[in-house]
Design a protein around this motif. Structure first.
Motif, short mmCIF file in Angstrom:
data_model
loop_
_atom_site.label_atom_id
_atom_site.label_comp_id
_atom_site.label_asym_id
_atom_site.label_seq_id
_atom_site.Cartn_x
_atom_site.Cartn_y
_atom_site.Cartn_z
N THR A 1 -8.16 -1.71 7.61
CA THR A 1 -8.56 -0.75 8.64
C THR A 1 -8.38 -1.38 10.01
OG1 THR A 1 -10.31 0.79 9.30
CG2 THR A 1 -11.01 -1.41 8.67
N THR B 1 -12.52 7.47 2.35
CA THR B 1 -13.16 8.70 1.86
C THR B 1 -12.62 9.06 0.47
OG1 THR B 1 -13.37 9.43 4.13
CG2 THR B 1 -13.70 11.09 2.44
N ASP C 1 -23.31 16.37 7.25
CA ASP C 1 -22.48 15.64 8.21
C ASP C 1 -22.70 14.17 7.90
OD1 ASP C 1 -21.44 14.32 10.40
OD2 ASP C 1 -22.51 15.50 11.90
N THR D 1 -15.27 2.63 6.58
CA THR D 1 -14.58 1.82 5.57
C THR D 1 -15.47 0.63 5.20
OG1 THR D 1 -12.49 2.45 6.58
CG2 THR D 1 -12.44 0.54 5.10
N ALA E 1 -22.03 -1.40 14.19
CA ALA E 1 -21.06 -0.46 13.63
C ALA E 1 -19.88 -0.19 14.57
CB ALA E 1 -21.76 0.85 13.30
N ASP F 1 -20.08 1.96 16.96
CA ASP F 1 -20.26 3.33 17.44
C ASP F 1 -21.41 3.42 18.44
OD1 ASP F 1 -18.33 4.94 16.12
OD2 ASP F 1 -19.44 4.75 14.25
N ILE G 1 -24.06 10.67 16.60
CA ILE G 1 -23.01 9.66 16.73
C ILE G 1 -22.08 10.11 17.86
CG2 ILE G 1 -21.19 8.37 15.57
CD1 ILE G 1 -23.90 8.12 14.15
N ARG H 1 -16.62 5.77 19.04
CA ARG H 1 -16.43 4.33 19.13
C ARG H 1 -16.70 3.83 20.55
NH1 ARG H 1 -15.94 2.02 14.24
NH2 ARG H 1 -15.32 0.24 15.47
N ASN I 1 -10.16 7.21 17.51
CA ASN I 1 -10.38 8.00 16.30
C ASN I 1 -9.56 9.28 16.44
OD1 ASN I 1 -11.35 9.70 14.28
ND2 ASN I 1 -13.37 8.75 14.31
N ARG J 1 -8.80 5.80 12.09
CA ARG J 1 -9.01 4.74 13.06
C ARG J 1 -7.70 4.06 13.42
NH1 ARG J 1 -13.86 1.51 10.43
NH2 ARG J 1 -13.00 -0.15 11.70
C1 WTA Z 1 -16.39 7.75 12.76
C2 WTA Z 1 -14.48 7.09 7.59
C3 WTA Z 1 -19.35 10.88 13.71
C4 WTA Z 1 -17.19 6.63 13.37
C5 WTA Z 1 -15.52 7.42 6.51
C6 WTA Z 1 -16.99 5.49 12.39
C7 WTA Z 1 -18.06 9.57 12.34
C8 WTA Z 1 -15.57 5.69 11.97
C9 WTA Z 1 -18.57 10.23 11.20
C10 WTA Z 1 -15.28 5.14 10.60
C11 WTA Z 1 -19.52 11.29 11.40
C12 WTA Z 1 -17.17 8.69 10.56
N1 WTA Z 1 -19.88 11.57 12.67
N2 WTA Z 1 -18.46 9.90 13.58
N3 WTA Z 1 -20.02 12.00 10.40
N4 WTA Z 1 -17.99 9.67 10.12
N5 WTA Z 1 -17.20 8.63 11.90
O1 WTA Z 1 -13.60 3.59 8.59
O2 WTA Z 1 -16.66 6.31 14.64
O3 WTA Z 1 -12.08 5.61 8.65
O4 WTA Z 1 -17.19 4.22 12.98
O5 WTA Z 1 -14.39 5.72 7.72
O6 WTA Z 1 -15.38 7.13 11.98
O7 WTA Z 1 -13.97 5.48 10.19
P1 WTA Z 1 -13.42 5.05 8.77
#
Ligand code: WTA
Length: 663
Positions: A266, A314, A426, A431, A512, A514, A526, A529, A535, A540
């Motif tokens: 990632t 995911t 939500d 990752t 994190a 965020d 949230i 980043r 994003n 990412r």
């Molecule tokens: C963002 C994806 C707001 C966040 C599962 C995190 C979110 C990054 C949410 C991780 C959410 C993921 N609301 N922001 N429900 N879910 N993010 O590693 O910035 O691809 O740090 O994992 O996505 O992205 P990753």
């Protein structure tokens, strides 16, 4: 009926109904899991591990925590593929459908748990036959077809760690990841169907191996599209040939709870992607727990659909490992939402029907849908008529993941897909976290549009200020305060980077990356980043990764990249480029530079716009001021520019950006 029949919730100056109302039928308000976890979070996770999983040897310790290194359930032994397959078949559920597969051209396959087990055993023998042993790593670069979970599960059966590389990535990404992990084998397909056509994969593997990944000895190729790729004698093998020759039985080997399960690369704040390490027992416990409770699972009757790609976390956790551990039936779809069945492809592509997803939900009777805000905003743009024309009444729970969801999109999802009767979960996670961390639980949490609400039972989060002090109301940075079972165990081959990235910003806490805000109900919003990670459509991408790809183009002298706000994709990549003296600016060159990034990194990283600028805004110490570039891209006021070495630069860029604004 406007908001007449349901109570209205005030949020960010807008009025919305609370989800407790639409979840009313199932509303239990049962806080017992939270209470149990709060009393003793280790004991809580130990109970989940024992109840949700089958262990060949029970663990003697729950958690060894030597910050920042965790071992969950040490002493315990289990096998992931046995948990996902054998035990369901042994319990008499071999005929249950594991995947309803639908290819983009409309071909379908119904794969039962018994079918999947048979394929996994055979393919595990194929891997053994090619010399793979416990502890080895291999790479997977495949379309969304059933052979992909077969390959992953076969690895887990014999203790080989997989590194799945998203099928949209470029040859360079394959080379880098194979070199970093010293992968011995690549499993791929000739191509996969995307947007109505075969999209080549095997040629990208060939290109990657030409550049050089010396550890790779074999390539296994699924013939998905019949595109007749080049096959290198001795190195490349057809999946179907190897499977035909393999022995059918391969017993599952018990693995230590901390055996490496997979690497998933990632983006971070530097150009080099990080190989996030996940292990066996803790990971499987948390993905099984969250898949069960967050989606209010009824495994005997549900038809669950996570519409992500297995190339991202995911898909790992919520298409493969969570659903199979819980023995439920899933839908798996190969293609894109705007590619209808071939019989519906009339006229220009722009005129094609935009209801493939709703059609699938209706045909299979899908009960849970899990997708991303970008997709939801795209569906909104396509128009209400597409979902409204379908019977979506089987849906019970809707999920969203990947980026903050704006309240408008949340409400549209709630009205047009959930028909005002499905709670929306939500789910915030990463990752690195392996599984869900912050999310409502259906029937328990009163949701609000736009917030992931609060951590799940057994997970502890705090928003902190710059000094690391907890914020009880207002903005700050999201941190996790206790270890959790599915946490990353490190970055492959880079312990220092693991410590620095996640554990050094705030002492004793996982950072994190965020930004977040706590509202007056104690709910966590949230904000996205706070580092140099963009994003885009929930994916990412680091600014420096794209910058390196830009300066790799021979005409580019210097580049800066920012994530601009985008209505559909959340953020869009905008590159500001200074040309070398010898190059002359033109639209063709801008386009060529955009495509160069796609070639280096894959289409997801292609900048939406590239601006050719005379200079970049820098501080007197020479640091590029990305904030200003973001403001220019978003069309905002520039605020304080006094720290700039040359304040005129921004105006020049802004003028250029307005003049050259294209897509
Ligand atoms: C963002 C994806 C707001 C966040 C599962 C995190 C979110 C990054 C949410 C991780 C959410 C993921 N609301 N922001 N429900 N879910 N993010 O590693 O910035 O691809 O740090 O994992 O996505 O992205 P990753």
């Amino acid at each position: 009926m406007a908001d007449g029949s349901i109570e209205v919730y005030e949020s960010e100056g807008r009025r919305f109904p609370p989800s407790a109302e639409f979840a009313a039928a199932a509303l239990t308000n049962d806080r017992s899991l939270y209470d149990e976890a709060d009393a003793d979070f280790e004991a809580f996770w130990a109970r989940q591990a024992r109840e949700l999983l089958t262990w060949s040897k029970d663990f003697d310790t729950i958690l060894e925590w030597d910050l920042p290194f965790a071992k969950w359930f040490p002493g315990g032994e289990l096998n992931v593929s046995e948990n996902c397959l054998d035990r369901h078949v042994a319990a008499g559920r071999g005929d249950r459908v594991a995947y309803h597969f639908e290819g983009e051209p409309g071909d379908t396959r119904t794969i039962t748990y018994a079918d999947l087990l048979a394929d996994v055993e055979r393919f595990a023998n194929v891997l053994k036959g090619l010399g793979l042993r416990k502890g080895d790593r291999l790479a997977i670069y495949m379309p969304m077809i059933p052979e992909l979970p077969v390959a992953m599960l076969a690895c887990t059966r014999i203790g080989v760690a997989h590194s799945v590389i998203f099928g949209g990535f470029s040859p360079d990404a394959i080379t880098d990841r194979c070199v970093d992990a010293e992968a011995k084998v690549i499993i791929t397909a000739d191509a996969g169907y995307r947007r109505g056509e075969p999209s080549a994969l095997k040629p990208n593997v060939d290109a990657a191996l030409e550049v050089g990944a010396p550890s790779v000895e074999h390539v296994i190729v699924v013939d998905r599209c019949g595109t007749d790729p080049m096959m290198v004698d001795g190195r490349d093998h057809w999946w179907h040939d190897l499977m035909a020759e393999a022995e059918p039985r391969c017993p599952a080997e018990p693995m230590d709870a901390e055996q490496l399960l997979y690497l998933l690369y990632t983006s971070g704040t530097t150009a080099k992607p990080k190989g996030i390490m996940h292990t066996t027992g803790g990971y499987l416990t948390q993905v099984a727990f969250t898949h069960k409770y967050v989606f209010d699972l009824r495994p005997d009757t549900d038809v669950y659909w996570c519409a992500a790609d297995i190339g991202w976390v995911t898909g790992h956790s919520y298409i493969v490992y969570g659903p199979l551990t819980n023995g439920c039936t899933s839908v798996m779809y190969e293609g894109t939402p705007d590619t209808p069945l071939p019989e519906h492809r009339d006229g220009d592509r722009a005129d094609w029907r935009k209801d493939r997803l709703w059609d699938i939900i209706e045909r299979y009777g899908v009960t849970q849908l899990y997708t991303a805000p970008t997709a939801i905003r795209t569906f909104m743009k396509w128009g209400d008529e597409w979902p409204d024309a379908h019977d979506l009444s089987t849906l019970r729970v809707l999920g969203t993941v990947g980026e903050p969801i704006n309240p408008e999109a949340w409400m549209w999802y709630h009205r047009h897909i959930g028909r005002e009767s499905c709670p929306i979960v939500d789910t915030w996670w990463q990752t690195e976290t392996g599984g869900h961390m912050i999310t409502p639980l259906p029937g328990v949490t009163t949701t609000k549009p736009g917030t992931a609400t609060n951590p799940i039972p057994g997970v502890y989060a705090e928003v902190v200020d710059d000094d690391g002090n907890a914020v009880t109301e207002g903005g700050g940075y999201l941190t996790i305060t206790k270890p959790w079972p599915s946490m990353l165990r490190g970055i492959w081959g880079d312990e220092d980077r693991y410590r620095d990235t996640y554990w050094s910003t705030y002492e004793g806490r996982y950072f994190a990356g965020d930004g977040a805000r706590v509202d007056d109900d104690g709910y966590i919003w949230i904000l996205g980043r706070v580092d140099d990670v963009m994003n885009v459509s929930g994916h990412r991408i680091s600014t420096s990764e794209v910058e390196s790809a830009l300066v790799d183009h021979p005409a580019v002298a210097e580049a800066a990249v920012v994530g601009a706000t985008d209505e559909i994709t959340g953020q869009a990549i905008v590159g500001y480029v200074i040309l070398r003296g010898t190059a002359s600016a033109s639209d063709d060159l801008r386009e060529e530079i955009r495509q160069h990034v796609a070639k280096k990194l894959g289409a997801t990283a292609r900048p939406k716009a590239v601006f050719l600028v005379p200079d970049l805004p820098k501080t007197r110490s020479g640091k590029i001021m990305r904030r200003l570039l973001r403001d220019v891209a978003d069309g905002h006021d520039l605020g304080d520019t006094t720290t700039l070495a040359d304040p005129n630069v921004v105006e020049a860029i802004r003028a250029g950006a307005e003049a050259g604004d294209d897509d």
